[in-house]
Design a protein around this motif. Structure first.
Motif, PDB file in Angstrom:
ATOM      1  N   LYS A  75      13.525  38.084  27.055  1.00  0.00           N
ATOM      2  CA  LYS A  75      13.809  36.841  26.352  1.00  0.00           C
ATOM      3  C   LYS A  75      15.265  36.434  26.543  1.00  0.00           C
ATOM      4  CE  LYS A  75      10.278  37.179  22.746  1.00  0.00           C
ATOM      5  NZ  LYS A  75      10.012  37.352  21.296  1.00  0.00           N
ATOM      6  N   LYS A  76      16.158  37.443  26.537  1.00  0.00           N
ATOM      7  CA  LYS A  76      17.570  37.161  26.737  1.00  0.00           C
ATOM      8  C   LYS A  76      17.812  36.531  28.106  1.00  0.00           C
ATOM      9  CE  LYS A  76      22.097  39.432  26.714  1.00  0.00           C
ATOM     10  NZ  LYS A  76      22.803  40.730  26.629  1.00  0.00           N
ATOM     11  N   LYS A  77      17.164  37.114  29.124  1.00  0.00           N
ATOM     12  CA  LYS A  77      17.304  36.561  30.473  1.00  0.00           C
ATOM     13  C   LYS A  77      16.731  35.153  30.551  1.00  0.00           C
ATOM     14  CE  LYS A  77      17.345  40.925  33.028  1.00  0.00           C
ATOM     15  NZ  LYS A  77      16.608  41.792  33.991  1.00  0.00           N
ATOM     16  N   MET A  78      15.586  34.949  29.890  1.00  0.00           N
ATOM     17  CA  MET A  78      14.971  33.625  29.884  1.00  0.00           C
ATOM     18  C   MET A  78      15.870  32.611  29.194  1.00  0.00           C
ATOM     19  SD  MET A  78      10.971  34.496  29.113  1.00  0.00           S
ATOM     20  CE  MET A  78      10.545  32.773  28.920  1.00  0.00           C
ATOM     21  N   ASN A  79      16.509  33.040  28.105  1.00  0.00           N
ATOM     22  CA  ASN A  79      17.415  32.137  27.393  1.00  0.00           C
ATOM     23  C   ASN A  79      18.626  31.797  28.232  1.00  0.00           C
ATOM     24  OD1 ASN A  79      15.803  31.983  25.112  1.00  0.00           O
ATOM     25  ND2 ASN A  79      16.784  33.732  24.115  1.00  0.00           N
ATOM     26  N   ILE A  80      19.155  32.818  28.959  1.00  0.00           N
ATOM     27  CA  ILE A  80      20.291  32.586  29.855  1.00  0.00           C
ATOM     28  C   ILE A  80      19.889  31.603  30.941  1.00  0.00           C
ATOM     29  CG2 ILE A  80      21.784  33.648  31.586  1.00  0.00           C
ATOM     30  CD1 ILE A  80      21.776  36.181  29.854  1.00  0.00           C
ATOM     31  N   SER A  81      18.687  31.831  31.528  1.00  0.00           N
ATOM     32  CA  SER A  81      18.194  30.952  32.578  1.00  0.00           C
ATOM     33  C   SER A  81      18.013  29.533  32.060  1.00  0.00           C
ATOM     34  CB  SER A  81      16.869  31.493  33.124  1.00  0.00           C
ATOM     35  OG  SER A  81      16.353  30.637  34.119  1.00  0.00           O
ATOM     36  N   LYS A  82      17.438  29.413  30.854  1.00  0.00           N
ATOM     37  CA  LYS A  82      17.222  28.094  30.267  1.00  0.00           C
ATOM     38  C   LYS A  82      18.552  27.423  29.969  1.00  0.00           C
ATOM     39  CE  LYS A  82      14.635  25.789  26.589  1.00  0.00           C
ATOM     40  NZ  LYS A  82      13.760  25.964  25.418  1.00  0.00           N
ATOM     41  N   SER A  83      19.513  28.199  29.470  1.00  0.00           N
ATOM     42  CA  SER A  83      20.837  27.660  29.178  1.00  0.00           C
ATOM     43  C   SER A  83      21.512  27.164  30.453  1.00  0.00           C
ATOM     44  CB  SER A  83      21.692  28.730  28.504  1.00  0.00           C
ATOM     45  OG  SER A  83      23.005  28.280  28.330  1.00  0.00           O
ATOM     46  N   SER A  84      21.405  27.960  31.543  1.00  0.00           N
ATOM     47  CA  SER A  84      21.987  27.561  32.821  1.00  0.00           C
ATOM     48  C   SER A  84      21.330  26.297  33.342  1.00  0.00           C
ATOM     49  CB  SER A  84      21.829  28.692  33.846  1.00  0.00           C
ATOM     50  OG  SER A  84      22.467  29.860  33.416  1.00  0.00           O
ATOM     51  N   PHE A  85      20.015  26.238  33.198  1.00  0.00           N
ATOM     52  CA  PHE A  85      19.259  25.088  33.663  1.00  0.00           C
ATOM     53  C   PHE A  85      19.677  23.823  32.910  1.00  0.00           C
ATOM     54  CE2 PHE A  85      15.499  22.336  33.310  1.00  0.00           C
ATOM     55  CZ  PHE A  85      15.257  22.101  34.656  1.00  0.00           C
ATOM     56  N   ASN A  86      19.793  23.936  31.584  1.00  0.00           N
ATOM     57  CA  ASN A  86      20.205  22.784  30.776  1.00  0.00           C
ATOM     58  C   ASN A  86      21.616  22.338  31.128  1.00  0.00           C
ATOM     59  OD1 ASN A  86      17.773  22.738  29.412  1.00  0.00           O
ATOM     60  ND2 ASN A  86      18.509  23.998  27.707  1.00  0.00           N
ATOM     61  N   LYS A  87      22.465  23.309  31.425  1.00  0.00           N
ATOM     62  CA  LYS A  87      23.840  22.993  31.809  1.00  0.00           C
ATOM     63  C   LYS A  87      23.861  22.229  33.142  1.00  0.00           C
ATOM     64  CE  LYS A  87      28.349  25.201  32.516  1.00  0.00           C
ATOM     65  NZ  LYS A  87      29.076  26.496  32.580  1.00  0.00           N
ATOM     66  N   LEU A  88      23.020  22.659  34.086  1.00  0.00           N
ATOM     67  CA  LEU A  88      22.938  21.965  35.372  1.00  0.00           C
ATOM     68  C   LEU A  88      22.481  20.529  35.186  1.00  0.00           C
ATOM     69  CD1 LEU A  88      21.241  24.650  37.680  1.00  0.00           C
ATOM     70  CD2 LEU A  88      23.641  23.988  37.630  1.00  0.00           C
ATOM     71  N   GLU A  89      21.413  20.354  34.429  1.00  0.00           N
ATOM     72  CA  GLU A  89      20.872  19.011  34.235  1.00  0.00           C
ATOM     73  C   GLU A  89      21.862  18.119  33.479  1.00  0.00           C
ATOM     74  OE1 GLU A  89      18.139  17.587  35.499  1.00  0.00           O
ATOM     75  OE2 GLU A  89      17.880  19.431  36.640  1.00  0.00           O
ATOM     76  N   ASP A  90      22.588  18.696  32.541  1.00  0.00           N
ATOM     77  CA  ASP A  90      23.593  17.930  31.798  1.00  0.00           C
ATOM     78  C   ASP A  90      24.708  17.473  32.740  1.00  0.00           C
ATOM     79  OD1 ASP A  90      24.870  17.019  29.238  1.00  0.00           O
ATOM     80  OD2 ASP A  90      26.404  18.444  29.877  1.00  0.00           O
ATOM     81  N   GLY A  91      25.125  18.365  33.646  1.00  0.00           N
ATOM     82  CA  GLY A  91      26.159  17.994  34.615  1.00  0.00           C
ATOM     83  C   GLY A  91      25.695  16.874  35.541  1.00  0.00           C
ATOM     84  N   LEU A  92      24.437  16.938  35.969  1.00  0.00           N
ATOM     85  CA  LEU A  92      23.894  15.879  36.826  1.00  0.00           C
ATOM     86  C   LEU A  92      23.832  14.551  36.089  1.00  0.00           C
ATOM     87  CD1 LEU A  92      21.003  17.797  38.645  1.00  0.00           C
ATOM     88  CD2 LEU A  92      23.230  17.165  39.571  1.00  0.00           C
ATOM     89  N   ALA A  93      23.470  14.599  34.816  1.00  0.00           N
ATOM     90  CA  ALA A  93      23.424  13.375  34.015  1.00  0.00           C
ATOM     91  C   ALA A  93      24.818  12.744  33.919  1.00  0.00           C
ATOM     92  CB  ALA A  93      22.883  13.679  32.620  1.00  0.00           C
ATOM     93  N   ARG A  94      25.843  13.571  33.751  1.00  0.00           N
ATOM     94  CA  ARG A  94      27.213  13.063  33.687  1.00  0.00           C
ATOM     95  C   ARG A  94      27.624  12.458  35.028  1.00  0.00           C
ATOM     96  NH1 ARG A  94      30.163  15.106  29.275  1.00  0.00           N
ATOM     97  NH2 ARG A  94      28.959  16.602  28.016  1.00  0.00           N
ATOM     98  N   ALA A  95      27.195  13.090  36.117  1.00  0.00           N
ATOM     99  CA  ALA A  95      27.513  12.571  37.441  1.00  0.00           C
ATOM    100  C   ALA A  95      26.873  11.198  37.650  1.00  0.00           C
ATOM    101  CB  ALA A  95      27.040  13.547  38.519  1.00  0.00           C
ATOM    102  N   ARG A  96      25.636  11.056  37.223  1.00  0.00           N
ATOM    103  CA  ARG A  96      24.948   9.764  37.370  1.00  0.00           C
ATOM    104  C   ARG A  96      25.698   8.662  36.633  1.00  0.00           C
ATOM    105  NH1 ARG A  96      20.410  13.084  35.781  1.00  0.00           N
ATOM    106  NH2 ARG A  96      19.292  13.820  37.632  1.00  0.00           N
ATOM    107  N   VAL A  97      26.136   8.969  35.406  1.00  0.00           N
ATOM    108  CA  VAL A  97      26.868   7.983  34.608  1.00  0.00           C
ATOM    109  C   VAL A  97      28.164   7.582  35.305  1.00  0.00           C
ATOM    110  CG1 VAL A  97      28.121   7.616  32.440  1.00  0.00           C
ATOM    111  CG2 VAL A  97      25.872   8.720  32.414  1.00  0.00           C
TER     112      VAL A  97
END
Length: 469
Positions: A75-97
């Motif tokens: 679960k810890k690894k999954m949470n880390i992976s999910k956190s990394s994934f959300n961080k990536l998508e958030d960065g892409l959203a900022r780039a689009r803006v």
């Protein structure tokens, strides 16, 4: 009747031991409910709990604890992976803006270290392009899969018509020795895209004899490679391949998708053979320029002359193959102003001829891809592109009408009228446009901002911006 409890006590520890080893060896493949399992195995409350604990065995409570720890770690690894994934998508959203704002305001504050500023009419929106490139350098991370052995994987040709394949793979794999190191992900969880580093050219060389055109061996290797990484990592299945890309200039490269259209329908294909009538999708795939990389240098010699010294009106030299070239030769072979050669005379140098020409004809051959466009640009010669269903490289950011002439195949008989109708002022603007984009069609090793390899990468970056996982 008195023997029954004894038999039960003998069987019960053995069952626990077998189950423990089963769980120990296969903890990730079978998600067993240990609490439920304990209730089934424990004897009725009136009987004493059998303790089988010793230096090689664990009782059921210990087994439960071990499995719970494993599940916590998972679960810890999954949470880390999910956190990394959300961080990536958030960065892409900022780039689009940021890119949209630059496009709207048509302004940009250049950074001190930037040596190249994309400005002028050759760009659809130079401010959006520059901001996009800046965001790419700031954020974009690529994971190159390590599986497989050269020469089929991690290695490609470095010269002649397919040379871009080898140079791109090498730039992605050189790590800290490459200028692309800023784009290389330290682990796959921080990657925006995943590069499949197989070489279609090397597969063709390894598997085929002359006149053997069976595509099955190449298709099978590609499918096997994708299956390996899809089974080993979660990333392909997570996106159904939408954040994965491959690159090749071989004529057969587009056909790998036909091996399993359902599996490969989302894969980003960076291709020289960018023919929209054969399944190339510009919104998903990346058209890249074909370059005839010299054997001992990266780019052709620039032997371009000033306009006043260019005595050849229009020029082409190349094999008379494919229906487009056959049509071209049929119409203009005997013309004095449009000079066509299937083979140049021995006393003529091809690059010198390009440098003496005002217009350089770039017709399709067997396929739409051809190195003639880049050769014309490098010689400061206005390319006349004679192709149908061709997706132009870097057309997301470049306006090809500002530095080239496009002639549909059906208008080959009108080429001379079309070219003669271009005024001196219009020609000078086209010529200036060619000079403006030359850097984008230049290979550097290591790669430099806005050069050809960066432009290919930027095209992949734009495709990734277009999807949300």
């Amino acid at each position: 009747m008195a023997k029954t409890p004894t038999k039960f006590l003998l069987i019960f520890p053995t069952s626990l031991i077998l189950i423990f080893f089963y769980l120990s060896f296969f903890p990730q493949k079978h998600h067993l409910n240990i609490s439920f399992l304990s209730k089934l195995l424990l004897p009725p409350p009136s009987n004493p709990l059998v303790n089988v604990t010793n230096h090689t065995h664990n009782d059921i409570s210990t087994v439960t604890m071990i499995v719970k720890e494993e599940e916590k770690e998972k679960k810890k690894k999954m949470n880390i992976s999910k956190s990394s994934f959300n961080k990536l998508e958030d960065g892409l959203a900022r780039a689009r803006v940021a890119i949209r704002e630059a496009a709207r305001s048509r302004s940009y504050e250049p950074e001190e270290e930037e040596d190249f500023l994309p400005r002028g009419l050759v760009y659809r929106n130079p401010y959006a392009f520059q901001q996009s490139h800046k965001e790419m350098v700031k954020r974009f991370k690529i994971w190159t899969y390590k599986e497989g052995e050269p020469p089929l994987v991690h290695q490609g040709p470095m010269s002649y018509f397919y040379g871009i394949e080898g140079h791109f793979i090498q730039e992605m794999e050189d790590g800290e020795m490459s200028s692309m190191s800023k784009f290389i992900a330290s682990n796959p969880n921080e990657a925006h895209v995943f590069f499949l580093p197989f070489s279609i050219v090397n597969m063709r060389t390894a598997f085929y004899k002359p006149l053997d055109y069976d595509r099955a061996p190449i298709n099978n290797v590609v499918l096997d490679y994708i299956n390996v990484v899809a089974m080993k990592y979660p990333y392909w299945n997570r996106s159904l391949g939408a954040d994965h890309f491959m690159l090749s200039c071989h004529d057969w490269a587009p056909e790998i998708s036909f091996a399993n259209p359902k599996l490969l329908k989302n894969l980003i294909r960076a291709l020289c053979n960018a023919n929209t009538s054969e399944g190339f999708l510009p919104m998903r795939d990346v058209p890249i320029p074909e370059i005839n990389v010299p054997a001992r240098q990266l780019n052709q010699p620039n032997l371009g002359l000033p306009i006043i010294k260019r005595q050849i009106f229009a020029f082409f030299a190349g094999g008379n193959h494919g229906y487009v070239r056959k049509f071209l030769f049929q119409q203009w072979k005997e013309d004095e102003e449009i000079q066509l050669y299937e083979q140049l005379p021995k006393n003529q140098n091809y690059f010198e001829m390009l440098g003496k020409s005002k217009f350089c004809l770039c017709p399709s051959g067997h396929e739409v891809a051809s190195s003639r466009i880049v050769e014309a640009i490098q010689a400061d010669c206005v390319p006349v592109i004679i192709k149908d269903n061709y997706s132009f490289p870097f057309s997301d950011v470049l306006d090809w009408t500002r530095f080239s002439i496009f002639v549909p195949v059906k208008k080959i008989p009108e080429i001379k009228i079309i070219l003669k109708g271009i005024s001196s002022r219009e020609y000078m603007e086209l010529r200036d446009g060619v000079k403006s984009v030359k850097w984008h069609f230049t290979i550097n090793r290591p790669s430099k901002p806005f050069d050809l390899i960066h432009m290919v990468l930027h095209s992949v970056w734009l495709r990734r911006l277009n999807i949300r996982l």
